[in-house]
Motif scaffolding. Structure first.
Motif: not given
Length: 396
Positions: A49, A54, A219-220, A266-267
């Motif tokens: 991650g 995004d 980053s995520q 956010v996934q």
């Protein structure tokens, strides 16, 4: 978390897996139902991650670059404020992005969103102290978060502006109905999401961004840890200040921030339903963060001094100094003497403010929350305190 991500070398800011396997205290293991330490699979997901941004917004920003950033930004702003259907012959990348964010996921529960917002209102200034003096100040100990501020030139300049903008965004997101499409919280969240993607794209191209050490900018995993600061960290901090949280209120707050941070990019695999899941996810993401460095005291001291620029209608000098010491004592209460030293803040400060107010706050909150009329008053007065606190911040 995303099986489609091609594995890349672990950024050196992350701890070796062996150092993530600390012993879990018995009480915490009983609450979580498992060890706090990540499995190899969970830790690898966190490492992966660090290379994910995004994708949806990054794709839109890439389109803007080709289309013309100015023209593309103008269309984005119209779609943001009036809906994508207000555009005539809108470009397909813009339509695709806004169709997705304008359509709520099936899991969103409007009643839980409202309950979460109203609970937050009732916490009054307690929530603002937790977010500022625990979540934000404590976050500066993790130097990986600080690097984008270093390279964008915002390390210590504009501290008041950043705090004020974050405060206004938080207010907008936690209004009842604030996350409805085209509402203030919805618009503000997508605006921040766009800014993050633009910064990520610019930093990712810079020669002085150390990919080997830091991974992808913003980053995520960095976004996940930030999102959990507004939910998991806030809930725990509220309890420490004397504000009890029922299981239903915890679930509602987690749900509100789950949706807000879905809008933020956010996934889905990183989003959580419960505080227990959030505590685990937060710990696993923090295992990828670096230890304090020179940026830590620079940011912490700037944040500590920020109350000295607050605006008050009367007795401004006295109230500024009082607010300065109140926040320092609250950080000392939450973070402890050693972390205050790492932050470059006075470690002789005593946690006088939280200790003096915890019993009155618990008594006041508990006596108001169970009767409908008093509960409504609690929420109204608490929200007024929150807006007043944000209103004292200077954006310059």
């Amino acid at each position: 978390m995303d099986a489609s991500v091609t594995p890349r070398p672990a950024p050196t800011r992350a701890r070796p897996f062996e150092k993530t396997q600390g012993r879990t205290p018995l009480w915490l293991r009983l609450w979580l139902g498992r060890d706090l330490a990540p499995s190899r699979e969970e830790f690898q997901a966190a490492l992966d991650g660090l290379w994910v941004g995004d994708p949806a917004m990054d794709e839109l920003v890439a389109w803007m670059e080709e289309y013309g950033r100015g023209r593309g930004h103008k269309l984005f702003q119209q779609a943001l404020k009036q809906g994508v259907d207000s555009l005539t012959d809108a470009p397909e990348p813009l339509v695709r992005f806004f169709r997705r964010v304008e359509t709520r996921p099936d899991w969103v529960d409007p009643e839980l969103l409202e309950l979460g917002a109203r609970f937050i209102h009732g916490t009054g200034e307690g929530a603002t102290f937790v977010l500022r003096d625990l979540a934000l100040m404590g976050g500066y100990l993790l130097s990986g978060f600080n690097q984008s501020l270093v390279l964008t030139g915002a390390l210590t300049e504009g501290t008041g502006r950043r705090v004020a903008r974050t405060g206004h965004w938080w207010i907008d997101c936690t209004e009842v109905g604030g996350l409805e499409p085209l509402a203030a919280g919805y618009r503000a969240t997508l605006q921040v999401r766009l800014v993050h993607a633009l910064v990520r794209r610019d930093l990712d191209r810079r020669e002085d961004w150390d990919h080997e050490r830091w991974g992808l900018p913003l980053s995520q995993v960095d976004m996940v840890a930030t999102y959990l600061g507004f939910s998991v960290v806030m809930l725990n901090g509220l309890r420490l200040l004397g504000i009890p949280v029922t299981p239903g209120e915890s679930r509602a707050v987690m749900h509100l921030w789950r949706y807000a941070c879905w809008l933020m990019g956010v996934q889905e695999p990183w989003l959580v339903d419960t505080e227990k899941e959030g505590a685990l996810r937060l710990h696993h993401t923090l295992m990828t963060q670096s230890q304090p460095d020179w940026t830590t005291p620079e940011l912490a001291r700037a944040l500590a001094r920020e109350p000295l620029a607050h605006r008050f209608p009367r007795l401004q000098g006295v109230r500024r100094r009082l607010r300065y010491h109140m926040h320092l004592s609250t950080s000392r209460y939450f973070l402890g003497k050693e972390k205050m030293r790492q932050l470059g803040l006075p470690d002789h400060i005593l946690p006088w403010f939280p200790l003096l107010t915890i019993v009155p706050r618990f008594t006041y909150y508990s006596s108001h929350r169970f009767l409908p009329g008093l509960r409504e008053r609690l929420q109204q007065r608490g929200r007024a305190f929150q807006k007043a606190a944000v209103g004292t911040l200077r954006e310059s």
